[in-house]
Design an enzyme around this catalytic site. Structure first.
Site, PDB file in Angstrom:
ATOM      1  N   ASP A   1       9.436   0.788   5.179  1.00 53.66           N
ATOM      2  CA  ASP A   1      10.514   0.170   5.952  1.00 53.66           C
ATOM      3  C   ASP A   1      11.382   1.230   6.622  1.00 53.66           C
ATOM      4  O   ASP A   1      11.774   1.099   7.787  1.00 53.66           O
ATOM      5  CB  ASP A   1      11.400  -0.699   5.046  1.00 53.66           C
ATOM      6  CG  ASP A   1      10.595  -1.747   4.291  1.00 53.66           C
ATOM      7  OD1 ASP A   1       9.435  -1.982   4.673  1.00 53.66           O
ATOM      8  OD2 ASP A   1      11.122  -2.307   3.323  1.00 53.66           O
TER       9      ASP A   1
ATOM     10  N   GLY B   1      17.584 -11.059   3.785  1.00 51.34           N
ATOM     11  CA  GLY B   1      16.778 -11.805   2.814  1.00 51.34           C
ATOM     12  C   GLY B   1      15.527 -12.408   3.418  1.00 51.34           C
ATOM     13  O   GLY B   1      14.886 -13.257   2.802  1.00 51.34           O
TER      14      GLY B   1
ATOM     15  N   THR C   1       0.828  -1.212   0.000  1.00 53.79           N
ATOM     16  CA  THR C   1       0.000   0.000   0.000  1.00 53.79           C
ATOM     17  C   THR C   1       0.859   1.257   0.000  1.00 53.79           C
ATOM     18  O   THR C   1       0.385   2.323  -0.387  1.00 53.79           O
ATOM     19  CB  THR C   1      -0.902   0.034   1.251  1.00 53.79           C
ATOM     20  OG1 THR C   1      -0.091  -0.258   2.389  1.00 53.79           O
ATOM     21  CG2 THR C   1      -2.029  -0.980   1.158  1.00 53.79           C
TER      22      THR C   1
HETATM   23  C1  GLA Z   1       8.989  -3.955   0.751  1.00 51.90           C
HETATM   24  C2  GLA Z   1       9.194  -2.482   0.413  1.00 51.90           C
HETATM   25  C3  GLA Z   1       8.168  -1.616   1.132  1.00 51.90           C
HETATM   26  C4  GLA Z   1       6.754  -2.141   0.894  1.00 51.90           C
HETATM   27  C5  GLA Z   1       6.682  -3.640   1.152  1.00 51.90           C
HETATM   28  C6  GLA Z   1       5.335  -4.213   0.778  1.00 51.90           C
HETATM   29  O1  GLA Z   1       9.256  -4.183   2.098  1.00 51.90           O
HETATM   30  O2  GLA Z   1      10.484  -2.070   0.783  1.00 51.90           O
HETATM   31  O3  GLA Z   1       8.285  -0.275   0.722  1.00 51.90           O
HETATM   32  O4  GLA Z   1       6.295  -1.798  -0.380  1.00 51.90           O
HETATM   33  O5  GLA Z   1       7.675  -4.343   0.431  1.00 51.90           O
HETATM   34  O6  GLA Z   1       4.359  -3.714   1.616  1.00 51.90           O
END
Ligand code: GLA
Length: 380
Positions: free
Chosen positions: A170, A120, A33
């Site tokens: 993140d 990972g 999202t």
């Molecule tokens: C990875 C990306 C995030 C997000 C998630 C899915 O972790 O780094 O920005 O898009 O996937 O929610």
């Protein structure tokens, strides 16, 4: 492409100017999202990247990782170029490059990194390294940037230097989460609210199952999904899919080509699930979060297509063994699953997932219980 490397002097970490830490994360709900301007609800993990950082005056960035191959990567900060650094070293290098690109007059440093965030595993080990460097440079070079500004720097580092078109979740989780709570984040304007999440007080555990299937967001699938969402928003005349709510979904689906419909269905449903989850946490009804997690997984599996046999199996085995709910967390294509369980059921659920993996011939998963930890900070 090979990094300029040098064997490390047999000396311990550099005499510190400071020590910083930045955590990995799991996302409770709100997957795929963030690049649609939507909502997410991550918690920071106790597992974190720690960096001892001492500025240098000669423009050299000397990087050493306890998890690396025993060599020091030595780079000239004025010669950093996107795509020009390999392996783990590209994450700290990316942050220094991004800060300089943004006009901050930062130089080199001796950087010693030690991280216990599994790599990972979909737990944001790279964001943790980016954020720990951003936090350290912010303090050492007196940049005066706040958490969201540093998260933006770290995201741009990943997008423009590393080449992964990730969203902001993140990096915001690693910079801004607080102990004991989840971060309810609106990724459109980065407004955020800390929502208390007292798992232990509610007699619950949040299990994180690392399926050991290495996920790699740089492989193109993530970029294709993101492009699909952006194309759908453009076809619908919307700034982003966030601007489509459940009420408008049926009419919107009628206007889209077949291949984009499941993506849009997922994003609209997932934003609604984040809002439901926050309402439940606000009401103190943590147990009711379970079915929302499981519904989120079904949507990622059936509509978004980012689960894999191992994550599906971990979810099914956990729920069949009594978990209140379970889902894959993070970008997908492997990585980790979270399962919300009664404290007493944690050993049974863990064992059931291990047994299912063994019977299916998969590598043994690694399971731990997560509690919401604090975001990036200076520790020394
Ligand atoms: C990875 C990306 C995030 C997000 C998630 C899915 O972790 O780094 O920005 O898009 O996937 O929610």
């Amino acid at each position: 492409m090979t990094n300029p490397v040098r064997t490390l002097d047999p000396t311990a970490p550099p005499a510190p100017s400071g020590v910083w830490t930045a955590p990995g994360r799991v996302n409770l709900i709100g997957e795929h999202t963030d690049y649609n301007d939507g909502f997410v609800l991550p918690i920071a993990l106790p597992q974190a990247a720690r960096a001892t950082v001492r500025p240098r005056s000669d423009g050299l960035l000397r990087l050493y990782s306890e998890q690396g191959d025993g060599t020091t990567v030595e780079l000239d900060v004025t010669a950093l170029t996107p795509g020009g650094v390999d392996g783990w070293a590209r994450y700290p290098a990316a942050v220094v490059w991004t800060l300089r690109e943004a006009g901050h007059r930062v130089g080199g440093a001796d950087v010693h990194i030690d991280s216990d965030v599994p790599t990972g595993a979909g737990l944001s080990s790279s964001a943790a390294i980016e954020c720990v460097l951003a936090a350290a440079y912010n303090d050492l070079y007196d940049l005066g940037l706040d958490g969201p500004e540093l998260a933006r720097i770290a995201q741009r580092a990943e997008n423009a230097f590393v080449g992964v078109p990730c969203g902001i979740m993140d990096q915001m989780a690693s910079m801004c989460c607080r102990e004991g709570g989840a971060l309810f984040l609106d990724t459109r304007d980065l407004s955020a609210r800390h929502v208390p999440l007292d798992l232990l007080g509610a007699g619950l555990r949040l299990l994180v199952v690392d399926t050991r299937v290495k996920h790699d967001l740089a492989d193109g699938a993530y970029a294709r999904l993101r492009a699909g969402c952006e194309r759908a928003a453009a076809l619908l005349g919307l700034p982003a899919l966030r601007d489509l709510g459940p009420a408008g979904l049926p009419a919107a689906l009628d206007r889209l080509p077949d291949e984009l419909r499941p993506l849009v269905r997922h994003v609209v449903g997932e934003n609604a699930r984040v809002e439901q989850a926050v309402a439940l946490l606000d009401a103190g009804d943590l147990r009711a979060l379970g079915p929302i997690l499981t519904a989120g997984h079904a949507s990622l599996r059936d509509d978004y297509g980012v689960s894999c046999p191992e994550t599906d199996l971990a979810v099914t085995a956990a729920v069949d063994a009594g978990a209140l709910g379970a889902r894959m967390t993070g970008g997908g294509f492997g990585g980790s699953v979270i399962a919300l369980v009664d404290a007493a059921a944690a050993p049974t659920v863990t064992a059931a997932v291990e047994t299912a993996f063994r019977q299916a011939g998969h590598t043994a998963p690694r399971t731990f219980a997560a509690v919401p930890a604090a975001g990036a900070r200076r520790t020394f």
